[in-house]
Scaffold this motif. Structure first.
Motif, PDB file in Angstrom:
ATOM      1  N   TYR A   1      -4.441   8.093  -8.443  1.00  0.00           N
ATOM      2  CA  TYR A   1      -4.101   8.958  -7.308  1.00  0.00           C
ATOM      3  C   TYR A   1      -2.604   9.285  -7.296  1.00  0.00           C
TER       4      TYR A   1
ATOM      5  N   ILE B   1      -0.150   7.432  -8.349  1.00  0.00           N
ATOM      6  CA  ILE B   1       0.713   6.256  -8.211  1.00  0.00           C
ATOM      7  C   ILE B   1       0.547   5.379  -9.447  1.00  0.00           C
TER       8      ILE B   1
ATOM      9  N   THR C   1       0.615   6.990  11.465  1.00  0.00           N
ATOM     10  CA  THR C   1      -0.741   7.553  11.568  1.00  0.00           C
ATOM     11  C   THR C   1      -1.643   6.707  12.460  1.00  0.00           C
TER      12      THR C   1
ATOM     13  N   ARG D   1      -1.742   5.972 -14.036  1.00  0.00           N
ATOM     14  CA  ARG D   1      -1.593   6.393 -12.653  1.00  0.00           C
ATOM     15  C   ARG D   1      -2.960   6.476 -11.988  1.00  0.00           C
TER      16      ARG D   1
ATOM     17  N   ASN E   1       0.838  -1.191   0.000  1.00  0.00           N
ATOM     18  CA  ASN E   1       0.000   0.000   0.000  1.00  0.00           C
ATOM     19  C   ASN E   1       0.879   1.251   0.000  1.00  0.00           C
ATOM     20  N   PRO E   2       0.907   1.998  -1.107  1.00  0.00           N
ATOM     21  CA  PRO E   2       1.800   3.156  -1.173  1.00  0.00           C
ATOM     22  C   PRO E   2       1.369   4.303  -0.259  1.00  0.00           C
ATOM     23  N   PHE E   3       0.153   4.241   0.261  1.00  0.00           N
ATOM     24  CA  PHE E   3      -0.354   5.310   1.123  1.00  0.00           C
ATOM     25  C   PHE E   3      -0.257   4.951   2.611  1.00  0.00           C
ATOM     26  N   TYR E   4       0.252   3.766   2.911  1.00  0.00           N
ATOM     27  CA  TYR E   4       0.287   3.323   4.314  1.00  0.00           C
ATOM     28  C   TYR E   4       1.410   4.028   5.076  1.00  0.00           C
ATOM     29  N   ARG E   5       1.029   4.557   6.239  1.00  0.00           N
ATOM     30  CA  ARG E   5       1.997   5.165   7.140  1.00  0.00           C
ATOM     31  C   ARG E   5       1.702   4.667   8.549  1.00  0.00           C
TER      32      ARG E   5
END
Length: 251
Positions: free
Chosen positions: A187, A189, A117, A185, A110-114
């Motif tokens: 979003y 990505i 957070t 792409r 998941n490129p949006f996982y942080r």
């Protein structure tokens, strides 16, 4: 341009897709049509009249199959008089589309996982898809009652029910841009499982179960879906008072 089914106007274009079965007549009326269909019809009206009860017993059926999407459709109708002044018609359609698009979404990080957070660890991976051929199913039914209880009074009532369930946006949509090289792409990505060609491929992945199970209506495996339920009613009443006729349509 709006759609009117059995005299009842609607601005929801989806009703046209659902309502066109067991049809008696279709008219495309040039606008404006404010007099009979309301002020929202300056561009015109597609007026659909569905079939009424027949004078004698009539049973009909039809089935069809579309090969690209493996789509089967079956229509059945039974119609006829219930008495000398009263008739009924029941029409039913069932449609099942296996899917004409091939969903090629596959598991990726998941490129949006942080983690900072507080997002659950299960959201670190996008699971791809569990449905490689997203399709839909629907059932439609219409009951029509029509009668002339006296020489100066007539009525007609049409009740319509529809229920549709699909496999989400992948049933009919494809992401083909903007493109980074050979891949589109999403979003911002690059989608490694997609291509930038208009073809029969789509990439609509499931949500991570750690996210979907916290959402109202979310599925256990995160798979997307759409549900639609429609219930409409149209009632026509007519009176003859000497040389004067009064007709009403209520929807």
């Amino acid at each position: 341009m709006s759609v009117a089914i059995d005299g009842v106007q609607t601005s929801d274009g989806r009703i046209a897709q659902l309502g066109i079965f067991d049809v008696q007549q279709v008219e495309v009326l040039k606008g404006p049509q404010a007099l009979l269909f309301g002020k929202n019809n300056t561009a015109g009206v597609i007026s659909i009249a569905t079939a009424d009860p027949t004078d004698g017993l009539e049973i009909s059926g039809r089935t069809s199959y579309e090969f690209v999407g493996d789509e089967s459709t079956t229509d059945v109708a039974i119609s006829g008089p219930l008495s000398e002044t009263f008739g009924a018609r029941l029409a039913v359609r069932y449609r099942n589309l296996d899917g004409w698009l091939r969903n090629t979404a596959r598991p990726i990080a998941n490129p949006f996982y942080r983690a900072a957070t507080g997002a659950p660890a299960g959201a670190a991976q996008l699971p791809g898809t569990t449905d490689t051929r997203p399709g839909d199913k629907e059932i439609l039914a219409r009951l029509t009652l029509k009668g002339e209880p006296s020489d100066n009074f007539t009525f007609r009532a049409k009740s319509f029910f529809a229920r549709n369930k699909d496999a989400g946006p992948g049933t009919a949509t494809q992401n083909i841009g903007p493109c980074t090289g050979a891949t589109p792409r999403m979003y911002g990505i690059a989608d490694p499982a997609a291509d930038c060609v208009v073809d029969n491929r789509t990439t609509i992945g499931n949500l991570p179960a750690a996210i979907s199970t916290t959402m109202r209506g979310g599925t256990a495996d995160g798979s997307p879906y759409g549900k639609l339920t429609v219930l409409t009613q149209a009632i026509d009443l007519g009176w003859k008072l000497g040389a004067v006729s009064i007709d009403t349509t209520t929807g």
